[in-house]
Enzyme design. Structure first.
Site, PDB file in Angstrom:
ATOM      1  N   ASP A  45       6.494  -5.506   6.889  1.00  0.00           N
ATOM      2  CA  ASP A  45       5.138  -4.946   6.888  1.00  0.00           C
ATOM      3  C   ASP A  45       4.226  -5.988   6.236  1.00  0.00           C
ATOM      4  OD1 ASP A  45       2.873  -3.414   6.628  1.00  0.00           O
ATOM      5  OD2 ASP A  45       3.797  -1.840   5.425  1.00  0.00           O
ATOM      6  N   ASP A  59       0.826  -1.215   0.000  1.00  0.00           N
ATOM      7  CA  ASP A  59       0.000   0.000   0.000  1.00  0.00           C
ATOM      8  C   ASP A  59       0.859   1.263   0.000  1.00  0.00           C
ATOM      9  OD1 ASP A  59       0.578   0.700   2.885  1.00  0.00           O
ATOM     10  OD2 ASP A  59      -0.500  -1.167   3.219  1.00  0.00           O
TER      11      ASP A  59
END
Lengths: 275, 275
Positions: free
Chosen positions: B155, B86
């Site tokens: 992440d 993202d």
């Protein structure tokens, strides 16, 4: 068949829990009262369909609402809990050796009785010899007692319906008068993520009355957003100056001396609320 | 008609959000990918039906996973993000003036492309001149690069399915070798309330490899329990010894120098996980 209990925490957000069974459900004089057994959090106390406490995570709320003001005060002898009929705050208060008397003033007798029956691990100290249980209006009780308590804990439901008056400046003024000259009060004041206007207003009101006003936070999974705050008004003692090395080790699962300090350190967006 | 999206965060717990519309939905090579618009949290990125990030609360996760290791390191020049398609972690990394290069290694090209289209405020730095985007297997990338990065940020999604290998000791060993001699890595490691076994195991594994192992936490409303943790392994710098007075003011909404310190102060039950 699967049963799921859902609380709509806002008009557009909910928490949903798989439920084993409904242990109790009634309409009291004041509200709908229920105890359900959930898979995730065990037994859960609901008022008007809103989660008040669960056996899995109640320790966070009760330890943080009680021990932070009690250890900020140098020598608390007499404490008052307004609301909190489940008894969790009282259970934590009586862990303090200096406490001589703890008064619980809960408006709904049935909350106390049902908690005693279904939530014994939370309500267990309500029969302690240091504890006086008053069934009555907390606002009236506070207004009728002056200069009497070292610590007052506002352990209320959300600021809608019966508890609305417990979030008003008139009540905070009465709390000020009900405290001794070095007294401290703490109120549960909802989530910094979604109750910003409320918190900003409360902080402003408390600041207008108390020389020391502080906001602190903790993590409570079953409350909206999981991030919860408490507002403290103090006449003399500043929790930021507590000598945390002098805090004795007590039987807790969340609170500890380091958390006493860290809970007041706010993320940037929450610091904005107390400016 | 009302549409509600529900994520079952555990087999017995869910979060449910009123939804305006589905902006995007597809099955990629790796997973189901969707972007929905919710009333409470705005646009929300879902992978296999699990909330990855929302425009309302993404700032907490991305600031905390990036700035804590970057400000623990004295002079980070080169950073790697494994996962994080993202772009939120990259956006925070490029705020650091010392950073010369930030590499994103995301396995699913579509996560990057869809984030660029529907989450521009999160993905906005992916086209920054300091950023290199690699579409590929993060484990392979880490194993093929030795002694190269100052900071590595894991992440990842939850430790089931494609991301499982990112929680394994073999991978942490490769991360160690991929870091320079004073490097630091951070991984998102789920909720201290409900992922205790996982966290305990990760801490043990990281401790067996890195001289300095730390756990820190923050409040993220859309993740299970709202309370989230990160595990840090560091070869040289200890985040508890960071000179927080030297941290410059950067554009954040959660992270600040005081939070850099406070995030490592754990409630009692979480301290048990790192013993």
């Amino acid at each position: 068949m699967e049963l799921w209990f859902t609380e709509y925490q806002t008009p557009t957000l909910g928490i949903t829990c798989k439920t084993k069974k409904t242990l109790h459900s009634e309409k009291t004089e004041y509200q709908e009262l229920a105890v359900i057994e959930t898979e995730q959090f065990g037994r859960m106390l609901l008022l008007d369909g809103i989660i008040q406490t669960t056996v899995a995570d109640e320790f966070v709320y009760h330890e943080m609402i009680a021990h932070v003001p009690l250890f900020t005060h140098k020598n608390p002898k007499k404490a008052l809990v307004v609301g909190g009929g489940d008894g969790g705050s009282i259970r934590e208060i009586v862990k303090h050796p200096s406490i001589e008397k703890a008064v619980l003033c809960e408006i709904d007798r049935r909350v106390i009785e049902v908690s005693k029956e279904y939530l014994p691990e939370i309500s267990c100290a309500l029969d302690n010899e240091k504890v006086e249980v008053v069934v009555g209006d907390g606002i009236k009780y506070v207004k009728e007692h002056k200069n009497e308590f070292d610590v007052i804990i506002i352990d209320s439901t959300d600021p809608i319906g019966p508890a609305e008056g417990l979030f008003a400046i008139d009540f905070y003024r009465a709390v000020y008068d009900c405290l001794k000259e070095d007294g401290i009060f703490v109120a549960q004041t909802e989530s910094p993520f979604i109750d910003k206007e409320l918190i900003t207003r409360i902080i402003r009101d408390v600041k207008s009355l108390f020389p020391i006003t502080r906001l602190y936070t903790c993590a409570i999974p079953t409350y909206p957003t999981g991030y919860w705050c408490f507002t403290m008004g103090s006449k003399k003692y500043d929790p930021l100056e507590t000598d945390i090395d002098s805090i004795p080790d007590i039987d807790t699962k969340y609170y500890c001396p380091q958390i006493h300090r860290a809970a007041f350190i706010l993320p940037k967006f929450a610091k904005e609320l107390i400016k």
